[in-house]
Each structure stands twice: as structure tokens, then as C-alpha cells.
Design a protein around this motif. Structure first.
Motif, PDB file in Angstrom:
ATOM      1  N   ARG A   1      -8.891   0.924   3.329  1.00 20.93           N
ATOM      2  CA  ARG A   1      -9.531   0.539   2.077  1.00 20.93           C
ATOM      3  C   ARG A   1     -10.890   1.219   1.945  1.00 20.93           C
ATOM      4  NH1 ARG A   1      -6.191  -3.713   0.695  1.00 20.93           N
ATOM      5  NH2 ARG A   1      -5.151  -4.712   2.468  1.00 20.93           N
TER       6      ARG A   1
ATOM      7  N   VAL B   1       2.810   3.069   0.208  1.00 20.62           N
ATOM      8  CA  VAL B   1       1.631   2.376  -0.303  1.00 20.62           C
ATOM      9  C   VAL B   1       0.730   3.285  -1.134  1.00 20.62           C
ATOM     10  CG1 VAL B   1       1.600   0.650   1.536  1.00 20.62           C
ATOM     11  CG2 VAL B   1       0.383   2.820   1.855  1.00 20.62           C
TER      12      VAL B   1
ATOM     13  N   GLN C   1      -7.527  -2.326   7.615  1.00 16.80           N
ATOM     14  CA  GLN C   1      -8.759  -2.474   6.847  1.00 16.80           C
ATOM     15  C   GLN C   1      -9.407  -1.126   6.606  1.00 16.80           C
ATOM     16  OE1 GLN C   1      -9.647  -5.259   5.405  1.00 16.80           O
ATOM     17  NE2 GLN C   1     -11.376  -4.221   4.430  1.00 16.80           N
TER      18      GLN C   1
ATOM     19  N   ASP D   1      -1.611   1.442  -3.550  1.00 12.74           N
ATOM     20  CA  ASP D   1      -1.275   0.024  -3.670  1.00 12.74           C
ATOM     21  C   ASP D   1      -1.176  -0.569  -2.270  1.00 12.74           C
ATOM     22  OD1 ASP D   1      -0.383  -2.488  -4.253  1.00 12.74           O
ATOM     23  OD2 ASP D   1       1.623  -1.889  -4.890  1.00 12.74           O
ATOM     24  N   LEU D   2      -2.251  -1.192  -1.826  1.00 16.10           N
ATOM     25  CA  LEU D   2      -2.305  -1.780  -0.487  1.00 16.10           C
ATOM     26  C   LEU D   2      -2.049  -3.286  -0.511  1.00 16.10           C
ATOM     27  CD1 LEU D   2      -5.384   0.175   0.892  1.00 16.10           C
ATOM     28  CD2 LEU D   2      -2.975   0.548   1.446  1.00 16.10           C
ATOM     29  N   GLY D   3      -1.693  -3.805  -1.667  1.00 19.09           N
ATOM     30  CA  GLY D   3      -1.421  -5.232  -1.761  1.00 19.09           C
ATOM     31  C   GLY D   3      -0.202  -5.627  -0.952  1.00 19.09           C
ATOM     32  N   GLY D   4      -0.272  -6.775  -0.310  1.00 16.73           N
ATOM     33  CA  GLY D   4       0.867  -7.286   0.421  1.00 16.73           C
ATOM     34  C   GLY D   4       0.987  -6.813   1.846  1.00 16.73           C
ATOM     35  N   LEU D   5       0.078  -5.932   2.300  1.00 17.87           N
ATOM     36  CA  LEU D   5       0.132  -5.502   3.693  1.00 17.87           C
ATOM     37  C   LEU D   5      -0.346  -6.620   4.604  1.00 17.87           C
ATOM     38  CD1 LEU D   5      -1.232  -1.851   3.677  1.00 17.87           C
ATOM     39  CD2 LEU D   5       1.132  -2.609   3.790  1.00 17.87           C
ATOM     40  N   SER D   6       0.282  -6.731   5.750  1.00 20.34           N
ATOM     41  CA  SER D   6      -0.108  -7.760   6.704  1.00 20.34           C
ATOM     42  C   SER D   6      -0.422  -7.113   8.041  1.00 20.34           C
ATOM     43  CB  SER D   6       1.011  -8.793   6.886  1.00 20.34           C
ATOM     44  OG  SER D   6       2.186  -8.169   7.370  1.00 20.34           O
TER      45      SER D   6
END
Length: 200
Positions: free
Chosen positions: A94, A52, A91, A75-80
């Protein structure tokens, strides 16, 4: 002070170590690693098995003593979040004190261990207002604006060749960065140990 090493003060004080930076990342659910080949290095973070973010660069050991930070990618997009706890940990990756700081700290610790005294980077100019926010972000982290690259004709050519783009050249003393960041990194590493049930 010259020659001071990370973690050199008694009683758990001093600069954060690479191990403490990795522990601080683990407290957020991220696995941090640093790979080096010759002067080059790459600090990378993985979450849920996916890379990431990463920082690349190289070290010029003493007597030059410079840590060159070439590229930073987050790139933290798409983490669940698998649950409330996981979501809370993710969280914390970020924001200003998130993954970017952890990757930068891993790189700075690597430079300090190599004997570097100064770190340098280029805040890439992708156009306002993003560029201004990026410069302010690095200033808050402890870097100082040195030179606008891209508006000075031929005198900028060496910088353009090194950095591969236009922007604000920024420098920082590694000791100053570690003094600024270490209390937070050490606290987060301790938090991670407590969450894992490790009394250290």
C-alpha cells in the motif's frame, strides 16, 4: 544517455531490471508478470492467488520511442495476512511506494527494453479532490503535467479518442523515472533476497 541499458553500471548500480522489479514485488508477497502481444502489453500482480492489480498499454518503438500507459488498476481490498509476517509484507503493497509503483516500474522496464525514451499517461478526472490528489501522486513519481484534456474543444478530440476520458495528460522521460525509482527498487529486491536466504 542514449543507448544506455538497464543495469549498465558496474558494481550493481544502474537502472533496475525487470527481474529486480519482480524480486521487489516478491518481497511484498506479490507475484508480478508482464505479457506482451505485438505492441500491446499487460503487467499484472497476483497475491494469494488473486489478481490485485494491472497496468496495460502499448509501446511505439524507435524512432517514435513512446511507452503509452493506458490503464492502471489496483485493488487490494479483501487481502488477508496469514500471520504477522504476511500482514507486514502485504502492508508494504500500500501507499506511494506500493503496488502501483511496482506495476508502473514493470511497465517502464518493458518500455525501456523496447527502446522507448518517453512514457505518457492520462490522470483521469473523476472530480475534485480525487483528481488533484491523483495528479500530485504522478508528479511525485516523476511525471510532468503537459495538457488538461477535456476543456479545449475540438483540439482535444484526438486526445479524447486515444485516452477515452478527460484529465491531465502527463509525460516523463523513462531514464528519469528509472534513475528516480531504481535505488528503492534495488534495495527492496535485495531485501527480498535476504529474507529468502539468497545471498545473490
Amino acid at each position: 544517455a542514449p543507448g544506455r541499458r538497464m543495469g549498465g553500471r558496474a558494481g550493481g548500480g544502474g537502472w533496475a531490471t525487470g527481474a529486480e522489479v519482480r524480486a521487489a514485488a516478491a518481497a511484498r508477497g506479490a507475484e508480478l508478470s508482464v505479457a506482451a502481444a505485438g505492441p500491446g502489453f499487460r503487467a499484472a500482480a497476483r497475491v494469494q492467488g488473486r489478481e490485485v492489480g494491472w497496468v496495460s498499454g502499448f509501446v511505439l518503438p524507435p524512432p517514435v520511442g513512446i511507452l503509452h500507459l493506458d490503464k492502471v488498476v489496483v485493488d487490494l481490498g479483501g487481502l488477508s495476512g496469514g500471520g504477522a509476517g504476511d500482514g507486514g509484507r502485504l502492508q508494504r503493497l500500500r501507499g506511494m511506494h506500493g503496488l502501483g509503483l511496482l506495476l508502473g516500474a514493470a511497465a517502464v522496464c518493458h518500455g525501456a527494453e523496447a527502446g522507448c525514451r518517453r512514457a505518457e499517461l492520462l490522470a483521469i478526472n473523476d472530480g475534485p479532490p480525487t483528481y488533484r490528489r491523483l495528479v500530485r501522486h504522478y508528479e511525485r513519481l516523476g511525471f510532468i503535467a503537459v495538457r488538461e484534456v477535456g476543456e479545449n474543444g475540438l483540439s482535444d478530440l484526438p486526445h479524447l479518442l486515444v485516452w477515452g476520458g478527460e484529465g491531465m495528460r502527463m509525460d516523463a522521460e523513462i531514464g528519469d523515472l528509472l534513475e528516480k525509482w531504481s535505488p528503492y527498487l534495488k534495495a527492496q529486491a535485495l531485501l527480498g533476497a535476504e529474507e529468502a536466504g539468497d545471498p545473490q
